[in-house]
Design an enzyme around this catalytic site. Structure first.
Site, short mmCIF file in Angstrom:
data_model
loop_
_atom_site.label_atom_id
_atom_site.label_comp_id
_atom_site.label_asym_id
_atom_site.label_seq_id
_atom_site.Cartn_x
_atom_site.Cartn_y
_atom_site.Cartn_z
N ARG A 1 10.90 25.22 -18.15
CA ARG A 1 11.94 24.67 -17.24
C ARG A 1 11.38 23.28 -16.58
O ARG A 1 12.14 22.36 -16.30
CB ARG A 1 12.31 25.44 -16.30
CG ARG A 1 13.02 26.61 -16.82
CD ARG A 1 13.54 27.81 -15.90
NE ARG A 1 12.09 28.00 -15.26
CZ ARG A 1 12.21 28.86 -13.89
NH1 ARG A 1 13.41 29.38 -13.43
NH2 ARG A 1 11.14 29.41 -13.57
N GLU B 1 5.34 24.47 -3.39
CA GLU B 1 5.64 24.25 -1.88
C GLU B 1 5.05 22.81 -1.35
O GLU B 1 3.84 22.96 -1.27
CB GLU B 1 5.23 25.29 -0.99
CG GLU B 1 6.00 26.74 -1.33
CD GLU B 1 5.32 27.89 -0.31
OE1 GLU B 1 4.31 27.60 0.32
OE2 GLU B 1 5.90 28.79 -0.32
N GLN C 1 11.43 12.78 11.64
CA GLN C 1 11.72 11.93 10.88
C GLN C 1 11.15 11.99 9.46
O GLN C 1 9.87 12.31 9.42
CB GLN C 1 11.57 10.37 11.57
CG GLN C 1 11.95 9.21 10.65
CD GLN C 1 11.74 7.97 11.23
OE1 GLN C 1 12.49 7.76 12.53
NE2 GLN C 1 11.31 6.86 10.50
N VAL C 2 12.00 11.71 8.39
CA VAL C 2 11.30 11.67 6.98
C VAL C 2 11.73 10.37 6.39
O VAL C 2 12.93 9.82 6.25
CB VAL C 2 11.92 12.63 6.19
CG1 VAL C 2 11.48 12.86 4.75
CG2 VAL C 2 11.64 14.24 6.78
N ASN C 3 10.58 9.69 6.00
CA ASN C 3 10.70 8.34 5.35
C ASN C 3 10.54 8.35 3.77
O ASN C 3 9.79 9.22 3.25
CB ASN C 3 9.79 7.51 5.92
CG ASN C 3 9.77 7.06 7.25
OD1 ASN C 3 10.94 7.35 7.90
ND2 ASN C 3 8.72 6.69 8.00
N ARG D 1 1.09 -1.59 1.51
CA ARG D 1 1.81 -1.33 2.54
C ARG D 1 0.84 -0.75 3.68
O ARG D 1 0.53 0.53 3.40
CB ARG D 1 2.96 -0.25 2.25
CG ARG D 1 4.21 -0.73 1.31
CD ARG D 1 5.18 0.17 1.41
NE ARG D 1 6.30 -0.28 0.55
CZ ARG D 1 7.37 -0.71 0.87
NH1 ARG D 1 7.42 -1.27 2.07
NH2 ARG D 1 8.44 -1.07 -0.17
N HIS E 1 -1.15 0.86 9.07
CA HIS E 1 -0.20 0.84 9.91
C HIS E 1 -0.69 2.13 10.76
O HIS E 1 -1.28 3.27 10.15
CB HIS E 1 1.30 1.32 9.56
CG HIS E 1 1.93 -0.05 8.88
ND1 HIS E 1 2.77 0.14 7.83
CD2 HIS E 1 1.36 -1.27 8.61
CE1 HIS E 1 3.04 -1.09 7.41
NE2 HIS E 1 2.29 -1.99 8.03
N TYR F 1 7.28 10.76 3.11
CA TYR F 1 6.53 11.23 4.31
C TYR F 1 7.23 11.91 5.58
O TYR F 1 8.14 11.24 6.05
CB TYR F 1 5.27 10.26 4.83
CG TYR F 1 5.71 8.79 4.95
CD1 TYR F 1 5.71 8.36 6.29
CD2 TYR F 1 5.92 8.09 3.90
CE1 TYR F 1 6.06 7.04 6.65
CE2 TYR F 1 6.54 6.68 4.15
CZ TYR F 1 6.28 6.30 5.47
OH TYR F 1 6.74 5.05 5.80
#
Length: 203
Positions: free
Chosen positions: A23, A28, A47-49, A59, A62, A131
């Site tokens: 399938r 996890e 927060q989830v980005n 990028r 940071h 993330y």
């Protein structure tokens, strides 16, 4: 799930168990009990980005000023190289980096504690990065370091044209950021990590 500390204190590589059959697959992507046992405190997700980047993009680098923002990075579509840099002044690994591949094939994740900087670049034509963040976005706390800083010598993919935001192109080198007083100290970060561990024990 196996969670391994990396050479820079406060960073961990997460290798989930992937179950495949006709399938597709199941895994996890994050386990709070396993994370807590490995790191010493739970990950509080505020927060989830999600970002989608095409090949040639960089990028980063940071980070956030303390109390900072911890990040748990995954790449569910495509593949990226994620490069973390220790910007904590006074750290035994200050200025050193660790590069890991996160991809839809290996399903690995990367955890970065508060005070660590990172950036990423796609290894495929397109890559999606999701993330988990321990705090919400706060522009006044943002720390940006030039990802092309020659003193760092980071192993970005070789491409014809690099795509960076204007802010990332204008970011100071690590040496310049330290002179400007923009960077967290290792001692301050250690205090922050101890506070999180203490809160977990009290809770």
């Amino acid at each position: 799930m196996q969670i391994h500390p990396l050479k820079v204190d406060g960073s961990f590589l997460v290798e989930p168990n992937v179950f495949r059959d006709d399938r597709g697959l199941f895994l996890e992507a994050f386990s709070q009990p396993a994370f807590h046992e490995a790191v010493g405190h739970p990950l509080s997700v505020a927060q989830v980005n999600c970002s989608v980047s095409r090949k040639g993009t960089i990028r980063g680098l940071h980070a956030n000023a303390l109390p900072g923002q911890a990040r748990y990075m995954t790449c569910p579509v495509g593949a990226i190289i994620d490069i973390l840099v220790d910007i904590r002044v006074g750290s035994p690994t200050y200025g050193e980096h660790v590069a890991v591949e996160l991809s839809a094939d290996n399903r690995h994740a990367l955890y970065l504690a508060e005070g660590l900087a990172h950036g990423f670049a796609p290894l495929t034509d397109l890559a999606t990065v999701v993330y988990l963040c321990s705090s919400t976005w706060s522009p006044g706390t943002a720390i940006q370091i030039d990802p092309l800083d020659p003193e760092l010598g980071l192993p970005w993919p070789a491409v014809r044209e690099l795509l960076l935001s204007e802010n990332d192109r204008a970011a100071p080198s690590l040496r310049e950021a330290e002179k400007l007083g923009l960077l967290p100290s290792y001692a301050e970060c250690q205090t922050r990590y101890a506070e999180l561990d203490d809160l977990a024990r009290v809770g």
